[in-house]
Design a protein around this motif. Structure first.
Motif, short mmCIF file in Angstrom:
data_model
loop_
_atom_site.label_atom_id
_atom_site.label_comp_id
_atom_site.label_asym_id
_atom_site.label_seq_id
_atom_site.Cartn_x
_atom_site.Cartn_y
_atom_site.Cartn_z
N ASN A 225 0.80 -1.22 0.00
CA ASN A 225 0.00 0.00 0.00
C ASN A 225 0.84 1.27 0.00
N GLY A 226 2.11 1.16 -0.37
CA GLY A 226 2.83 2.38 -0.71
C GLY A 226 4.04 2.77 0.12
N VAL A 227 4.72 1.80 0.76
CA VAL A 227 5.94 2.12 1.51
C VAL A 227 5.71 3.36 2.39
N LEU A 228 4.77 3.24 3.29
CA LEU A 228 4.45 4.34 4.20
C LEU A 228 5.31 4.18 5.46
N ILE A 229 6.09 5.21 5.74
CA ILE A 229 7.05 5.13 6.85
C ILE A 229 6.54 6.02 7.98
N PRO A 230 6.40 5.47 9.19
CA PRO A 230 5.90 6.31 10.27
C PRO A 230 6.96 7.28 10.76
N PRO A 231 6.54 8.43 11.30
CA PRO A 231 7.53 9.29 11.93
C PRO A 231 8.14 8.59 13.15
N LYS A 232 9.32 9.09 13.58
CA LYS A 232 10.09 8.33 14.59
C LYS A 232 9.35 8.13 15.91
N THR A 261 14.53 -2.93 4.68
CA THR A 261 14.51 -1.49 5.02
C THR A 261 15.86 -0.99 5.52
N GLY A 262 16.89 -1.87 5.47
CA GLY A 262 18.20 -1.45 5.97
C GLY A 262 18.43 -1.87 7.41
N LYS A 263 17.50 -2.59 7.99
CA LYS A 263 17.66 -3.24 9.30
C LYS A 263 17.17 -4.67 9.10
N TRP A 264 17.53 -5.57 10.03
CA TRP A 264 17.01 -6.93 9.88
C TRP A 264 15.48 -6.89 9.81
N PHE A 265 14.90 -6.12 10.73
CA PHE A 265 13.44 -5.94 10.73
C PHE A 265 13.15 -4.45 10.89
N ALA A 266 12.06 -4.00 10.28
CA ALA A 266 11.78 -2.56 10.27
C ALA A 266 11.62 -2.02 11.69
N MET A 267 11.07 -2.83 12.60
CA MET A 267 10.87 -2.37 13.97
C MET A 267 12.19 -1.94 14.61
N ASP A 268 13.31 -2.50 14.12
CA ASP A 268 14.63 -2.14 14.67
C ASP A 268 14.95 -0.66 14.46
N HIS A 269 14.30 -0.01 13.50
CA HIS A 269 14.57 1.42 13.28
C HIS A 269 14.19 2.24 14.51
N TRP A 270 13.23 1.74 15.26
CA TRP A 270 12.75 2.52 16.42
C TRP A 270 13.01 1.79 17.73
N ASN A 271 13.81 0.72 17.65
CA ASN A 271 14.10 -0.09 18.85
C ASN A 271 12.85 -0.48 19.62
N VAL A 364 8.25 10.69 -3.71
CA VAL A 364 9.19 9.55 -3.72
C VAL A 364 9.55 9.33 -2.26
N ARG A 365 9.36 8.12 -1.75
CA ARG A 365 9.72 7.87 -0.35
C ARG A 365 10.27 6.45 -0.20
N GLY A 366 11.08 6.27 0.83
CA GLY A 366 11.62 4.93 1.03
C GLY A 366 12.61 4.87 2.16
N LEU A 367 13.05 3.65 2.40
CA LEU A 367 13.94 3.33 3.51
C LEU A 367 14.71 2.10 3.07
N GLY A 368 16.06 2.15 3.17
CA GLY A 368 16.84 1.00 2.71
C GLY A 368 16.57 0.77 1.23
N MET A 369 16.33 -0.48 0.86
CA MET A 369 16.08 -0.80 -0.55
C MET A 369 14.57 -1.03 -0.75
N PHE A 370 13.77 -0.14 -0.21
CA PHE A 370 12.31 -0.28 -0.22
C PHE A 370 11.75 1.10 -0.54
N TRP A 371 11.26 1.28 -1.77
CA TRP A 371 10.88 2.62 -2.23
C TRP A 371 9.50 2.61 -2.89
#
Ligand SMILES: Cc1ncc(COP(=O)(O)O)c(C=O)c1O
Length: 453
Positions: A225-232, A261-271, A364-371
């Motif tokens: 549904n569009g590589v929607l990235i939450p704010p930190k 997303t550049g981490k093993w799992f996306a949740m790791d971006h926010w610990n 254009v939005r994305g994180l790691g290799m996910f755009w």
């Protein structure tokens, strides 16, 4: 005579005819389905029956993370098939123990008890049943722009229009929807950061007013549904809300996991550690169907003295686990975490470079290799080219026209509603990424010619 018919008893035309006449094409009207006959795939490319090669710019369904025909993964399947293709899920096996030990290393800390399924859908079904059993509560909060799978429970929890056909009778009761997080086009018309993350605060309002909420399920970075990235602030706050109300937090990392997303799992971006993490796709490089429902020790402890009322014949199927062991080892050996960040940054720069050239690009939005590249008919109003209703009605979608042009030019891209999900294999080189971006650049002239003036 096609190349494939030399080694295959059927001509390519026959393969297509039988496929379309006797098997279902998913998520579409069946009339007019004209699938490409794919005969081979290697690295970042797949090949059709006529020998034409296509760059796989979305790793099929965002799942062939290591690239096609990874030799270690194939070897693992062959070795396991020869050693022990199947035993029932009630037994211990070497491969089950080895995979479990590897998962503990890469998953967010504290998720250390596993239920293995054969798809992401079934991993979410397991998550919902576990949440209901452990909490004794019923309701599941999901979000509108989401996809969680295709069976009754997981489609009920799917916010996107693939749910509509099952409503209301076929849907499990108790699923309610919160607004998605979408800082480009906020569903509740707020603007970050002044909004105070109203979309997550509203989830607390829902929990307080619904009562009986067992779990909140989120795709930490929304995929199809569009590589929607939450704010930190979003995930830490959601964790607090869930803890306060004794609601379980389920992270659906079917697409966002495995270094994507550049981490093993996306949740790791926010610990943030969820109570339950589900995943599939890249876990075996998609070479064998496998899903995982990982739970915390606290959840595991509950089932020490309570009946675990769930299971499948193919749960923890040895043949499905062996390629997961190989995939994780390959991700480490190839240092795909670093690669997703480095090459993902390169890809992002290139995609951002398209925006000033194309009036049809909204964001254009994305994180790691996910755009994602989101297209709009009108940049100011952020009007999408097509609506969910048009998609379900089988009307021609603008993004599909762009994608078809790219296919003609030898590049496959995943298109959905009014955006593209760009998620190449993490092994993609700069020149392969350049090829994909150049094809998109060229094909976007179709969208540019249809904007509102
Ligand atoms: C986020 C998410 N959850 C669940 C699923 C369902 O997984 P599967 O297709 O393996 O059943 C998908 C599939 O695309 C997905 O992207």
């Amino acid at each position: 005579m096609t190349e494939s018919s030399a080694t295959h008893p059927l001509t390519s035309a026959q393969v297509k005819e039988i496929t379309t006449k006797h098997t279902y094409g998913t998520w579409r009207k069946q009339k007019g389905w004209n699938p490409l006959h794919v005969t081979d795939a290697e690295g970042c490319y797949f090949t059709d029956a006529a020998g034409k090669k296509y760059l796989d710019f979305s790793a099929q369904l965002m799942c062939v993370t290591l690239g096609h025909k990874n030799p270690a993964v194939i070897q693992a399947i062959q070795d396991q098939a020869a050693k022990l293709a199947y035993v029932g899920p009630g037994w211990a096996t070497d491969v089950r123990a080895e995979l479990s030990s590897l998962l503990i290393e890469v998953l967010p800390k504290g998720l250390d008890k596993f239920f293995f399924t054969t798809s992401g859908t079934e991993a979410n079904e397991a998550a919902f049943k576990i949440a209901r059993m452990v909490t004794g509560k019923t309701k599941i909060i999901s979000r509108y722009r989401s996809y969680h799978g295709s069976t009754m429970g997981s489609i009920a929890a799917t916010g996107d229009p693939r749910r509509w056909a099952m409503e209301p009778a076929g849907k499990i009761p108790g699923v309610i929807f919160a607004p998605e997080v979408n800082c480009y086009k906020c569903p509740i018309l707020h603007t970050y950061p002044g909004c105070g993350i109203a979309c997550v605060e509203y989830i607390e309002h829902m929990i307080a007013n619904e009562s009986d909420v067992a779990a909140v399920i989120v795709e930490p970075v929304v995929g199809t549904n569009g590589v929607l990235i939450p704010p930190k602030e979003y995930m830490p706050r959601l964790r607090q809300i869930c803890d306060k109300h004794e609601v379980l937090l389920i992270a659906d990392e079917v697409m966002s996991g495995w270094c994507r997303t550049g981490k093993w799992f996306a949740m790791d971006h926010w610990n943030v550690v969820p109570d339950i993490l589900t995943t599939a796709k890249g876990i075996t490089n998609a070479a064998i169907p496998l899903g995982l429902c990982a739970t915390s020790r606290k959840i595991a402890a509950y089932f020490e003295d309570h009946f675990f009322s769930h299971g499948h014949t193919y749960e923890a199927h040895p043949l499905t686990l062996a390629p997961a062991v190989a995939s994780i080892k390959e991700m480490k050996r190839l240092n795909l975490l670093a690669r997703a960040n480095e090459m993902g940054g390169y890809l992002g720069e290139k995609l951002h470079g398209l925006k000033p050239k194309h009036p049809s690009i909204g964001e254009v939005r994305g994180l790691g290799m996910f755009w994602a590249v989101e297209l709009v008919r009108n940049q100011k109003l952020k009007t999408p080219f097509n609506t969910p209703k048009q998609k379900i009605a089988g009307e021609p979608m603008l993004v599909d026209k762009v994608a078809a042009r790219m296919m003609a030019n030898g590049v496959y891209i995943n298109s959905w509603m009014s955006h593209f999900v760009i998620a190449p294999p993490l092994i993609a080189t700069a020149s392969e990424l350049d090829q994909g971006v150049a094809a998109l650049d060229e094909a976007l002239s179709i969208a540019d010619s249809e904007i509102e003036h």
